[in-house]
Write an enzyme that holds these catalytic residues in place. Structure first.
Site, PDB file in Angstrom:
ATOM      1  N   SER A 174       1.193  94.638  -2.207  1.00  0.00           N
ATOM      2  CA  SER A 174       2.476  94.187  -2.742  1.00  0.00           C
ATOM      3  C   SER A 174       3.009  92.907  -2.102  1.00  0.00           C
ATOM      4  CB  SER A 174       3.521  95.299  -2.589  1.00  0.00           C
ATOM      5  OG  SER A 174       3.279  96.324  -3.529  1.00  0.00           O
ATOM      6  N   LYS A 204       3.944  90.190  -4.471  1.00  0.00           N
ATOM      7  CA  LYS A 204       5.258  90.053  -5.107  1.00  0.00           C
ATOM      8  C   LYS A 204       6.085  88.925  -4.499  1.00  0.00           C
ATOM      9  CE  LYS A 204       5.514  94.905  -6.555  1.00  0.00           C
ATOM     10  NZ  LYS A 204       4.498  95.672  -5.806  1.00  0.00           N
ATOM     11  N   SER A 263      10.079  96.910  -4.122  1.00  0.00           N
ATOM     12  CA  SER A 263       8.675  96.616  -4.401  1.00  0.00           C
ATOM     13  C   SER A 263       8.241  97.206  -5.742  1.00  0.00           C
ATOM     14  CB  SER A 263       7.772  97.156  -3.280  1.00  0.00           C
ATOM     15  OG  SER A 263       6.500  96.553  -3.323  1.00  0.00           O
ATOM     16  N   LYS A 296       8.527  91.054   3.276  1.00  0.00           N
ATOM     17  CA  LYS A 296       7.905  91.939   2.287  1.00  0.00           C
ATOM     18  C   LYS A 296       6.836  92.805   2.923  1.00  0.00           C
ATOM     19  CE  LYS A 296       7.547  93.410  -1.911  1.00  0.00           C
ATOM     20  NZ  LYS A 296       7.122  94.700  -1.322  1.00  0.00           N
TER      21      LYS A 296
END
Length: 389
Positions: free
Chosen positions: A67, A70, A127, A229
């Site tokens: 992820s 992202k 997320s 993140k």
């Protein structure tokens, strides 16, 4: 009982010992220990202002980002908002594909419309795979087309070892990046779109009555951490791109392939603590600062202002500022026309005997040629100057 001569001898022995140790003490102020041992497949620590890498291990190893992908999805959405192509309050339709996405989700419903800013928060904080697909489709028409935009943007940012296949980080063949490239992307997010960066520090987000926490544990453990993140798949392991700011220094840490959620936070904290403990950011000169005004021959002006096109920031060991030395080398006998932005010299900065950076000195303004008679006079002066030089 000590005699006067024995006391003098002891004094001189102590003084000589202190003098001999003085250079060692001075050097000790700038000594940097070895970086910490980090339990991750790949990692990197970067000074966000200077761009200097402080610690790295296999930072160019191509790995699945999960992820962390992202971050690029959010970057492109923020770019489109700034360009005025889309807006925070746009109502984004939710497709069947977005609704059916597994993994981390924001829990949007197929057939509904959701404010774009809510989806952006769902991507960054929760997320959400569903939110990522919805935004990709809204920006580019399809997730495949959005992946093309992602790869184009990666090349523009200098992410040379990155290739995206989707907007989520869902496991896919030929979907990879590196710790180095992710650090560069994080730096761009912080630098280019500060108006949205606060979202990365949000500890939780509620949508449709469902509150989900940000999985970045450092947001709870370290008040200087404000992003960015997390990522996890079985193939990628547990990953984290984090950023923290203390005083005038901002660091970016990337760890990829740790073995647990706790481990990625712990190993990231090691890197950040090491950087803040032993280094500092020195902001030397700003873009457009006038560093020299050499004489110009044959020009409508007698001088030209020289400086740097971009700000100069350096990462140096703590306590070593007084060892910095800046030297400028200017081309002799500058003659008009002088073009703004063209290099006419060099700035070199050293820390002791070590050269840290060398940057071009450029003209901050243009200087046109003088009239005919003024040029003739300067040619005469230069002729005689050459005879006696």
């Amino acid at each position: 009982m000590q005699t006067r001569s024995s006391r003098y001898s002891a004094f001189w022995l102590l003084l000589c010992t202190m003098l001999a140790a003085a250079p060692l003490l001075a050097r000790a102020e700038t000594m940097i220990p070895r970086p910490p041992q980090v339990e991750a497949r790949s990692y990197l620590l970067l000074d966000a202002k200077s761009g200097q890498v402080l610690v790295e291990h296999d930072a160019n190893k191509e790995l699945p980002p999960a992820s962390l992908t992202k971050m690029m999805t959010a970057y492109l959405v923020e770019k489109e908002i700034q360009a005025g192509n889309i807006h925070e309050q746009d109502m984004v339709p939710i497709s069947v594909k977005a609704w059916r996405m597994g993994g981390s989700r924001m829990f949007v419903k197929e057939g509904t419309q959701v404010p774009l800013i809510e989806l952006l928060k769902g991507v960054i904080v929760q997320s959400g795979n569903d939110a990522s697909v919805a935004l990709a489709e809204y920006v580019a028409g399809s997730e495949d087309a959005f992946a093309d935009l992602m790869n184009n943007q990666a090349r523009q940012l200098g992410m040379e070892h990155t290739h995206f296949v989707n907007a989520t980080g869902w496991p896919a063949e030929n979907h990879y990046t590196t710790a180095h490239d992710l650090a560069w992307l994080a730096r761009a997010i912080i630098r280019d779109y500060p108006e949205h960066y606060d979202i990365y520090a949000e500890k939780e987000f509620t949508y449709n009555g469902i509150t989900q926490p940000n999985r970045n544990l450092l947001l709870w453990r370290d008040e200087s951490v404000d992003g960015l993140k997390t990522g996890h798949t079985e193939e990628a392991g547990y990953c984290l791109v984090s950023s923290a700011k203390q005083g005038g220094m901002r660091l970016i840490s990337v760890v990829m392939g740790t073995d647990s959620e706790t481990a990625r936070a712990r190993e990231s904290q090691k890197l950040l603590s090491y950087g803040f403990r032993f280094y500092e950011t020195y902001e030397g000169y700003g873009a457009g600062d006038v560093l020299d005004t050499p004489k110009v021959w044959l020009g409508q002006a007698d001088q030209v202002r020289l400086g740097l096109e971009e700000p100069l920031a350096l990462t140096i060991p703590k306590g070593s500022r007084d060892q910095l030395k800046a030297e400028m080398s200017i081309q002799p006998e500058l003659r008009a026309p002088i073009q703004k932005g063209q290099q006419y010299g060099t700035l070199t900065v050293r820390l002791g005997d070590e050269q840290l950076v060398q940057r071009p000195l450029v003209a901050l303004e243009s200087v046109d040629q003088a009239g005919f008679f003024a040029r003739i006079w300067d040619h005469i002066v230069l002729f005689f100057k050459g005879l006696f030089s």
